[in-house]
Design an enzyme around this catalytic site. Structure first.
Site, mmCIF file in Angstrom:
data_model
loop_
_atom_site.group_PDB
_atom_site.id
_atom_site.type_symbol
_atom_site.label_atom_id
_atom_site.label_comp_id
_atom_site.label_asym_id
_atom_site.label_seq_id
_atom_site.Cartn_x
_atom_site.Cartn_y
_atom_site.Cartn_z
ATOM 1 N N THR A 126 -8.909 12.015 2.346
ATOM 2 C CA THR A 126 -7.723 11.906 3.207
ATOM 3 C C THR A 126 -7.367 13.315 3.656
ATOM 4 O O THR A 126 -8.083 14.266 3.360
ATOM 5 C CB THR A 126 -6.539 11.306 2.418
ATOM 6 O OG1 THR A 126 -6.290 12.163 1.307
ATOM 7 C CG2 THR A 126 -6.803 9.902 1.939
ATOM 8 N N ILE A 134 -10.253 9.583 -2.832
ATOM 9 C CA ILE A 134 -10.621 9.122 -1.488
ATOM 10 C C ILE A 134 -10.361 10.250 -0.496
ATOM 11 O O ILE A 134 -9.366 10.963 -0.617
ATOM 12 C CB ILE A 134 -9.777 7.878 -1.098
ATOM 13 C CG1 ILE A 134 -9.840 6.789 -2.201
ATOM 14 C CG2 ILE A 134 -10.225 7.328 0.250
ATOM 15 C CD1 ILE A 134 -11.191 6.190 -2.472
ATOM 16 N N GLN A 153 -16.246 6.422 -17.201
ATOM 17 C CA GLN A 153 -16.738 7.471 -18.114
ATOM 18 C C GLN A 153 -15.959 7.438 -19.426
ATOM 19 O O GLN A 153 -14.760 7.219 -19.442
ATOM 20 C CB GLN A 153 -16.582 8.837 -17.456
ATOM 21 C CG GLN A 153 -17.335 8.929 -16.140
ATOM 22 C CD GLN A 153 -17.091 10.230 -15.406
ATOM 23 O OE1 GLN A 153 -17.912 11.138 -15.453
ATOM 24 N NE2 GLN A 153 -15.965 10.325 -14.739
ATOM 25 N N ASN A 184 0.808 -1.225 0.000
ATOM 26 C CA ASN A 184 0.000 0.000 0.000
ATOM 27 C C ASN A 184 0.842 1.277 0.000
ATOM 28 O O ASN A 184 0.414 2.287 -0.563
ATOM 29 C CB ASN A 184 -0.919 -0.021 1.229
ATOM 30 C CG ASN A 184 -1.528 1.332 1.518
ATOM 31 O OD1 ASN A 184 -2.481 1.756 0.859
ATOM 32 N ND2 ASN A 184 -0.967 2.050 2.484
ATOM 33 N N LYS A 192 1.988 3.310 -11.309
ATOM 34 C CA LYS A 192 0.734 2.627 -10.971
ATOM 35 C C LYS A 192 0.271 1.721 -12.121
ATOM 36 O O LYS A 192 -0.318 0.655 -11.896
ATOM 37 C CB LYS A 192 -0.334 3.645 -10.584
ATOM 38 C CG LYS A 192 -0.013 4.399 -9.280
ATOM 39 C CD LYS A 192 0.119 3.459 -8.086
ATOM 40 C CE LYS A 192 0.207 4.181 -6.748
ATOM 41 N NZ LYS A 192 0.306 3.252 -5.626
ATOM 42 N N TYR A 235 4.001 9.132 -11.565
ATOM 43 C CA TYR A 235 3.092 8.397 -10.665
ATOM 44 C C TYR A 235 2.260 7.409 -11.472
ATOM 45 O O TYR A 235 2.146 6.228 -11.135
ATOM 46 C CB TYR A 235 2.196 9.408 -9.950
ATOM 47 C CG TYR A 235 1.183 8.798 -9.010
ATOM 48 C CD1 TYR A 235 1.554 8.290 -7.775
ATOM 49 C CD2 TYR A 235 -0.175 8.752 -9.351
ATOM 50 C CE1 TYR A 235 0.623 7.743 -6.904
ATOM 51 C CE2 TYR A 235 -1.113 8.206 -8.495
ATOM 52 C CZ TYR A 235 -0.707 7.700 -7.261
ATOM 53 O OH TYR A 235 -1.647 7.156 -6.413
HETATM 54 P P1 NAD Z 1 -0.880 8.514 2.652
HETATM 55 O O1 NAD Z 1 0.101 9.522 2.137
HETATM 56 O O2 NAD Z 1 -1.941 8.949 3.588
HETATM 57 O O3 NAD Z 1 -0.097 7.321 3.345
HETATM 58 C C1 NAD Z 1 1.024 6.715 2.756
HETATM 59 C C2 NAD Z 1 1.854 6.072 3.843
HETATM 60 O O4 NAD Z 1 3.008 5.532 3.202
HETATM 61 C C3 NAD Z 1 2.338 7.055 4.924
HETATM 62 O O5 NAD Z 1 2.058 6.534 6.197
HETATM 63 C C4 NAD Z 1 3.827 7.175 4.656
HETATM 64 O O6 NAD Z 1 4.586 7.383 5.832
HETATM 65 C C5 NAD Z 1 4.130 5.822 4.018
HETATM 66 N N1 NAD Z 1 5.338 5.845 3.214
HETATM 67 C C6 NAD Z 1 5.750 6.786 2.337
HETATM 68 N N2 NAD Z 1 6.933 6.438 1.818
HETATM 69 C C7 NAD Z 1 7.272 5.249 2.386
HETATM 70 C C8 NAD Z 1 8.377 4.373 2.255
HETATM 71 N N3 NAD Z 1 9.417 4.657 1.449
HETATM 72 N N4 NAD Z 1 8.371 3.237 2.967
HETATM 73 C C9 NAD Z 1 7.359 2.938 3.803
HETATM 74 N N5 NAD Z 1 6.292 3.731 3.976
HETATM 75 C C10 NAD Z 1 6.262 4.874 3.276
HETATM 76 O O7 NAD Z 1 -1.473 7.801 1.359
HETATM 77 P P2 NAD Z 1 -2.915 7.141 1.121
HETATM 78 O O8 NAD Z 1 -3.803 8.190 0.581
HETATM 79 O O9 NAD Z 1 -3.330 6.332 2.295
HETATM 80 O O10 NAD Z 1 -2.540 6.177 -0.100
HETATM 81 C C11 NAD Z 1 -2.125 4.843 0.081
HETATM 82 C C12 NAD Z 1 -1.903 4.205 -1.285
HETATM 83 O O11 NAD Z 1 -3.078 4.359 -2.066
HETATM 84 C C13 NAD Z 1 -0.764 4.825 -2.091
HETATM 85 O O12 NAD Z 1 -0.079 3.798 -2.785
HETATM 86 C C14 NAD Z 1 -1.496 5.742 -3.058
HETATM 87 O O13 NAD Z 1 -0.761 5.963 -4.236
HETATM 88 C C15 NAD Z 1 -2.762 4.959 -3.316
HETATM 89 N N6 NAD Z 1 -3.908 5.797 -3.752
HETATM 90 C C16 NAD Z 1 -4.473 6.708 -2.910
HETATM 91 C C17 NAD Z 1 -5.559 7.470 -3.356
HETATM 92 C C18 NAD Z 1 -6.232 8.484 -2.460
HETATM 93 O O14 NAD Z 1 -7.139 9.193 -2.922
HETATM 94 N N7 NAD Z 1 -5.872 8.594 -1.203
HETATM 95 C C19 NAD Z 1 -6.029 7.304 -4.654
HETATM 96 C C20 NAD Z 1 -5.413 6.370 -5.478
HETATM 97 C C21 NAD Z 1 -4.364 5.611 -5.007
#
Ligand code: NAD
Length: 254
Positions: free
Chosen positions: A193, A191, A254, A92, A162, A158
């Site tokens: 956040t 999402i 879409q 994740n 992905k 990015y």
């Molecule tokens: P977030 O930024 O809230 O959390 C990411 C976590 O990853 C953090 O706790 C951070 O400390 C940790 N992290 C960063 N670099 C790291 C490393 N090198 N090693 C270990 N941990 C590390 O992100 P999120 O919104 O919870 O997203 C989680 C995943 O979901 C990501 O892969 C993101 O790309 C994907 N994603 C999120 C969304 C969204 O809307 N939030 C949408 C699409 C995809």
């Protein structure tokens, strides 16, 4: 009996709250899993693990930089010595390093690929090795994005990582199908956040435009992703492998 009763699971990037990793770790523990909450931010991971334990679940926090292969080896040594098995890995942890192609720096590209894509290779390879040794299958859940399905101007690196996660997952699913090891990618849309909360507060018009672009006219909740991950980690998804699970309120339809 929980839906993940006694399964051993790793969730990377589990520290941030609200976050998809912490929500997943909490959801897994609610359903009976023993969860390793890993993150580069140990204090944050400890806090999530402590909350899980206070609620009666089983969780351990581990400091872990997903871009560092040696950290993965240390993590798997711990899981192997404590439990001798792994049932689910959720890759994740991820970051977004925005930038247009004209200005994007080589080191930005490298860091983006290291954290979002190389990490998934390191974790998947080690999980497959342990799951094959045990011989009882398992589930590898790789968190991609809507940006792994469609292009995003200003986020090409990015998007490349992905998209890479998506096809890497399918390829390993095919390699591991007869081992009972299932590999899928999950594609969250927009999402709620901390980042979306800031944009809603500071730029309400732009935020509303984003909401209007989603067919369901609302951002998702981290628990929407956690519940998809729960399904994929559980035996309910025993015949699901090599596919992409999109959780985006209809955005990419879409
Ligand atoms: P977030 O930024 O809230 O959390 C990411 C976590 O990853 C953090 O706790 C951070 O400390 C940790 N992290 C960063 N670099 C790291 C490393 N090198 N090693 C270990 N941990 C590390 O992100 P999120 O919104 O919870 O997203 C989680 C995943 O979901 C990501 O892969 C993101 O790309 C994907 N994603 C999120 C969304 C969204 O809307 N939030 C949408 C699409 C995809």
């Amino acid at each position: 009996m929980g839906r993940l009763q006694d399964k051993i699971a790793i969730v990377t990037g589990g520290a941030s709250r609200p976050g998809l990793g912490s929500s997943t770790a909490i959801r897994f523990a609610q359903e009976g899993a023993v969860v390793f909450v890993t993150d580069i931010d140990l204090d944050g991971a400890e806090a999530v693990a402590a909350d899980i334990r206070e609620s009666g679940g089983l969780a351990t926090a581990i400091q872990h930089d997903v871009a560092n292969a040696a950290d993965w080896d240390r993590l798997f040594d711990t899981v192997r010595s404590r439990h001798g098995r792994l049932d689910a890995l959720v890759n994740n942890a991820g970051v977004v390093i925005h930038g247009l192609i004209a200005n994007y720096k080589d080191d930005q590209w490298k860091r983006q690929v290291d954290i979002n894509l190389n990490s998934v290779f390191y974790g998947t390879q080690r999980a497959v090795e342990l799951m094959r040794e045990v011989g009882q299958g398992g589930s590898i859940i790789n968190i991609s994005s809507g940006a792994g399905l469609i292009g995003v101007p200003g986020a090409s690196a990015y998007s490349a990582t992905k998209g890479g996660v998506r096809l890497f997952s399918k390829s390993i699913a095919l390699e591991c199908a007869t081992d009972g090891i299932r590999v899928n990618s999950v594609h969250p849309g927009m999402i709620r956040t901390n980042i979306s909360a800031i944009s809603e507060r500071e730029n309400p018009e732009e935020f509303q435009q984003q909401v209007n672009a989603i067919p369901m006219r609302q951002f998702g909740d981290p628990m929407d992703i956690a519940n998809m991950n729960l399904f994929l980690a559980s035996d309910e998804s025993r015949y699901v492998t090599g596919t992409e699970l999109v959780v985006d309120g209809g955005f990419t339809a879409q």
